[in-house]
Design a protein around this motif. Structure first.
Motif, PDB file in Angstrom:
ATOM      1  N   SER A 276       7.728   2.795   5.367  1.00 54.25           N
ATOM      2  CA  SER A 276       7.058   3.748   5.418  1.00 54.25           C
ATOM      3  C   SER A 276       7.374   5.015   5.560  1.00 54.25           C
ATOM      4  O   SER A 276       8.071   5.233   6.708  1.00 54.25           O
ATOM      5  CB  SER A 276       5.995   3.671   6.590  1.00 54.25           C
ATOM      6  OG  SER A 276       5.190   4.902   6.848  1.00 54.25           O
TER       7      SER A 276
ATOM      8  N   SER B 152       9.851   4.857   8.677  1.00 51.94           N
ATOM      9  CA  SER B 152      10.275   3.649   9.195  1.00 51.94           C
ATOM     10  C   SER B 152       9.559   2.122   9.331  1.00 51.94           C
ATOM     11  O   SER B 152       9.433   2.432   7.758  1.00 51.94           O
ATOM     12  CB  SER B 152       9.177   3.555  10.540  1.00 51.94           C
ATOM     13  OG  SER B 152       7.770   4.013   9.742  1.00 51.94           O
TER      14      SER B 152
ATOM     15  N   ALA C 127      16.841  -1.395   5.924  1.00 51.66           N
ATOM     16  CA  ALA C 127      16.808   0.021   5.344  1.00 51.66           C
ATOM     17  C   ALA C 127      17.898   1.169   6.115  1.00 51.66           C
ATOM     18  O   ALA C 127      17.855   1.648   4.900  1.00 51.66           O
ATOM     19  CB  ALA C 127      15.938   0.082   7.546  1.00 51.66           C
TER      20      ALA C 127
ATOM     21  N   GLU D 193      10.057  11.238   7.316  1.00 48.75           N
ATOM     22  CA  GLU D 193       9.573   9.553   7.201  1.00 48.75           C
ATOM     23  C   GLU D 193      10.286   8.399   7.263  1.00 48.75           C
ATOM     24  O   GLU D 193       9.990   8.724   6.095  1.00 48.75           O
ATOM     25  CB  GLU D 193       7.526  10.221   7.908  1.00 48.75           C
ATOM     26  CG  GLU D 193       7.363  11.142   8.862  1.00 48.75           C
ATOM     27  CD  GLU D 193       5.670  10.539   8.659  1.00 48.75           C
ATOM     28  OE1 GLU D 193       5.517   9.487   8.523  1.00 48.75           O
ATOM     29  OE2 GLU D 193       5.220  11.884   7.958  1.00 48.75           O
TER      30      GLU D 193
ATOM     31  N   ALA E  57       8.381  -1.573   9.741  1.00 53.84           N
ATOM     32  CA  ALA E  57       8.011  -2.277  10.258  1.00 53.84           C
ATOM     33  C   ALA E  57       8.007  -3.703  10.301  1.00 53.84           C
ATOM     34  O   ALA E  57       8.435  -4.333   9.150  1.00 53.84           O
ATOM     35  CB  ALA E  57       6.068  -2.625  10.491  1.00 53.84           C
TER      36      ALA E  57
ATOM     37  N   ASP F  56      17.716   3.447   3.228  1.00 53.32           N
ATOM     38  CA  ASP F  56      18.556   4.810   3.040  1.00 53.32           C
ATOM     39  C   ASP F  56      19.296   5.725   2.407  1.00 53.32           C
ATOM     40  O   ASP F  56      19.221   6.744   2.278  1.00 53.32           O
ATOM     41  CB  ASP F  56      18.849   4.641   4.533  1.00 53.32           C
ATOM     42  CG  ASP F  56      18.531   6.452   4.812  1.00 53.32           C
ATOM     43  OD1 ASP F  56      18.231   7.144   5.160  1.00 53.32           O
ATOM     44  OD2 ASP F  56      19.559   6.282   6.256  1.00 53.32           O
TER      45      ASP F  56
END
Length: 146
Positions: A99, A75, A58, A73, A77, A62
């Motif tokens: 996502s 996220s 992530a 958004e 999982a 990012d």
């Protein structure tokens, strides 16, 4: 290896089944056994592993995408199955699913276009956590003074 390559945490027992990890910068995170005791919301070590797998990628994704557009958004999982077989307790079928939504605007198309490549590059080359798990790095365990 250089002094700048070393990473470390210290884990201290804070009570029955409860621990706190402290990093070299003084940050802390509490975790425990994940007992069914009412109100016990501490992460387990396995959940921390899942968080590290998702969190590592992530961060990479990012950095790569948000320079073009800020996501509305974002996220990740992370799932896996904890099993016990002839090899002992371990996790199988680890899956990291992103996502991410970018609103219309400057750079959004570019961010959407590079998202799959950023995820793949992180997984294949950049994310230290998933690379370590996938290459099967040996772990040495010792007892001080023994």
């Amino acid at each position: 290896m250089t002094d700048t390559s070393l990473r470390s945490v210290t884990v201290e027992r804070t009570g029955p089944g409860h621990f706190t990890a402290t990093n070299a910068r003084g940050g802390t995170i509490s975790f425990g056994t994940g007992s069914d005791t009412e109100g016990d919301t501490d992460f387990t070590p396995v959940e921390l592993l899942l968080a590290a797998l998702g969190g590592c990628t992530a961060v990479d994704v990012d950095i790569a995408t948000s320079r073009h557009a800020e996501p509305s958004e974002f996220s990740v999982a992370v799932t896996g199955n904890k099993i016990n077989d002839e090899l002992g307790n371990r996790m199988t079928d680890l899956t990291v699913t992103f996502s991410v939504v970018f609103p219309d605007g400057d750079g959004a198309e570019r961010a959407r276009a590079i998202l799959p490549r950023a995820v793949k590059t992180s997984h294949d080359r950049l994310c230290t956590v998933s690379r370590t798990v996938e290459t099967g790095t040996p772990v040495t365990v010792t007892v001080e003074g023994a």
